[in-house]
Write an enzyme that holds these catalytic residues in place. Structure first.
Site, PDB file in Angstrom:
ATOM      1  N   ARG A   1      -8.631  -4.985   3.070  1.00  0.00           N
ATOM      2  CA  ARG A   1      -9.187  -3.637   3.166  1.00  0.00           C
ATOM      3  C   ARG A   1     -10.486  -3.537   2.377  1.00  0.00           C
ATOM      4  NH1 ARG A   1      -4.817  -0.431   0.444  1.00  0.00           N
ATOM      5  NH2 ARG A   1      -6.456   1.134   0.391  1.00  0.00           N
TER       6      ARG A   1
ATOM      7  N   GLY B   1      -0.443  -2.518  10.192  1.00  0.00           N
ATOM      8  CA  GLY B   1      -0.893  -1.369  10.973  1.00  0.00           C
ATOM      9  C   GLY B   1      -0.146  -0.092  10.658  1.00  0.00           C
ATOM     10  N   GLU B   2       0.331   0.060   9.406  1.00  0.00           N
ATOM     11  CA  GLU B   2       1.115   1.253   9.072  1.00  0.00           C
ATOM     12  C   GLU B   2       0.294   2.535   9.226  1.00  0.00           C
ATOM     13  OE1 GLU B   2       4.064   3.112   5.646  1.00  0.00           O
ATOM     14  OE2 GLU B   2       3.487   1.002   5.577  1.00  0.00           O
ATOM     15  N   ARG B   3      -0.989   2.453   8.933  1.00  0.00           N
ATOM     16  CA  ARG B   3      -1.834   3.642   9.070  1.00  0.00           C
ATOM     17  C   ARG B   3      -1.880   4.095  10.528  1.00  0.00           C
ATOM     18  NH1 ARG B   3      -7.476   4.315   9.753  1.00  0.00           N
ATOM     19  NH2 ARG B   3      -8.221   6.315   8.973  1.00  0.00           N
TER      20      ARG B   3
ATOM     21  N   SER C   1      -8.279  11.183  16.728  1.00  0.00           N
ATOM     22  CA  SER C   1      -8.920  10.180  17.577  1.00  0.00           C
ATOM     23  C   SER C   1      -7.913   9.570  18.551  1.00  0.00           C
ATOM     24  CB  SER C   1      -9.546   9.088  16.706  1.00  0.00           C
ATOM     25  OG  SER C   1     -10.067   8.040  17.501  1.00  0.00           O
TER      26      SER C   1
ATOM     27  N   ASN D   1      -3.470  -6.349   2.868  1.00  0.00           N
ATOM     28  CA  ASN D   1      -3.932  -5.300   1.957  1.00  0.00           C
ATOM     29  C   ASN D   1      -5.237  -5.699   1.279  1.00  0.00           C
ATOM     30  OD1 ASN D   1      -3.226  -2.662   1.047  1.00  0.00           O
ATOM     31  ND2 ASN D   1      -2.765  -3.514  -0.962  1.00  0.00           N
TER      32      ASN D   1
ATOM     33  N   GLN E   1      -6.452  -0.524  18.800  1.00  0.00           N
ATOM     34  CA  GLN E   1      -6.017  -1.816  18.255  1.00  0.00           C
ATOM     35  C   GLN E   1      -4.501  -1.826  18.093  1.00  0.00           C
ATOM     36  OE1 GLN E   1      -9.277  -3.540  18.665  1.00  0.00           O
ATOM     37  NE2 GLN E   1      -7.965  -4.672  17.286  1.00  0.00           N
TER      38      GLN E   1
ATOM     39  N   ARG F   1       0.841  -1.184   0.000  1.00  0.00           N
ATOM     40  CA  ARG F   1       0.000   0.000   0.000  1.00  0.00           C
ATOM     41  C   ARG F   1       0.879   1.237   0.000  1.00  0.00           C
ATOM     42  NH1 ARG F   1      -4.519   1.316   4.681  1.00  0.00           N
ATOM     43  NH2 ARG F   1      -5.464   3.145   3.705  1.00  0.00           N
TER      44      ARG F   1
END
Length: 298
Positions: free
Chosen positions: A133, A95-97, A70, A130, A78, A56
């Site tokens: 998603r 969990g890169e985001r 947030s 990926n 998480q 991604r």
């Protein structure tokens, strides 16, 4: 070799528990080659490297900002998933985001599950994650399927088993990659959906594919209407003419690839000896400009 691959892939989706922004949950046993800790630990962000196998590339800036805000209020709900590199260093598996948003929010550490995984597992985990998603378009799904097949040495059957789909579904997605670039772009931009694309890909001629695609957009055709157009586009006469083409298979393959590249009709004429010519069809000055732009070196 096959038994080894099957052992490696058994239950791979279990490693995708509690990952990415949708927090999808998949209940399958973890493979023997990947060990995991049951509880999360807090790891300094400075000690975590990004996943070099992350497929991604684009992260929506607005949604990333929302997640960062947030996290400032609620923290990271998480945990991310990492593998240990030794000497207090870790590498992100998933969990890169959340990792990016945590940095943006000013956090110094983040909760994480620590797992043991080799490079092959890392690549497969990143690709399969990926695919999970919900915001992927059909072309992105197809590209990830192809990467899993090519880079992880999987058959379509093995891939289907890994991701919990049937082989027909995998095949239908992979076929989309044969469509001309303009149509693939239209799928990414949601100008047409998967149903339209599946009907269009049944037409072999790229020029006819593009004509049906443009007609579908301009007239807002339903999937059934596009299917009817696709069926009618190849008359018995055209089928006979196609079968009468004496061009060698290697040249026909090149011809098809050029037609796909330029999103228009390309004809290779082979003469005696080694010489011949390539004829590229354009339908307007704008169409010619588009083709010339594709020809420019990158």
């Amino acid at each position: 070799m096959k038994n080894k691959k099957e052992e490696f892939g058994k239950g791979i989706r279990a490693l995708l528990d509690n990952i990415e922004e949708e927090y999808q949950h998949v209940a399958v046993a973890a493979p023997k080659s990947v060990a995991a800790l049951d509880s999360s630990v807090k790891i300094p962000l400075a000690q975590i490297e990004v996943n070099p196998f992350q497929p991604r590339a684009d992260f929506d800036a607005e949604r990333l900002n929302e997640l960062a805000e947030s996290i400032k209020v609620h923290g990271v709900i998480q945990p991310i998933t990492v593998r240990s590199l030794g000497s207090g260093r870790f590498q992100l598996i998933s969990g890169e985001r959340r990792l990016r948003a945590s940095k943006q929010a000013g956090l110094k550490e983040i909760p994480a599950f620590v797992r043991e995984a080799g490079d092959q597992e890392m690549l497969e985990l990143a690709l399969i994650e990926n695919i999970q998603r919900e915001d992927l378009n059909a072309i992105e799904v197809a590209v990830n399927y192809k990467r899993l097949i090519d880079e992880c040495s999987l058959t379509q059957e093995e891939l289907a088993a890994r991701i919990g789909k049937n082989r027909t579904t995998v095949t239908n997605y992979l076929r989309l990659l044969k469509l001309p670039p303009d149509i693939q772009k239209g799928i990414k931009e949601k100008k047409i959906d998967m149903g339209h694309a599946r009907a269009i890909v049944n037409v072999e001629d790229p020029v006819l594919q593009l004509m049906i695609y443009k007609d579908a957009i301009q007239r807002g055709l339903s999937v059934r209407q596009v299917e009817d157009l696709a069926r009618k586009s190849i008359s018995p006469a055209k089928k006979k003419a196609a079968s009468a083409d004496n061009l060698a298979l290697a040249y026909r393959k090149i011809q098809d690839e050029l037609s796909s590249l330029f999103s228009t009709k390309v004809k290779i004429r082979k003469y005696k000896g080694e010489h011949g010519e390539v004829v590229i069809t354009f339908y307007s000055d704008d169409d010619l400009d588009r083709i010339l732009e594709v020809m420019k070196p990158r």
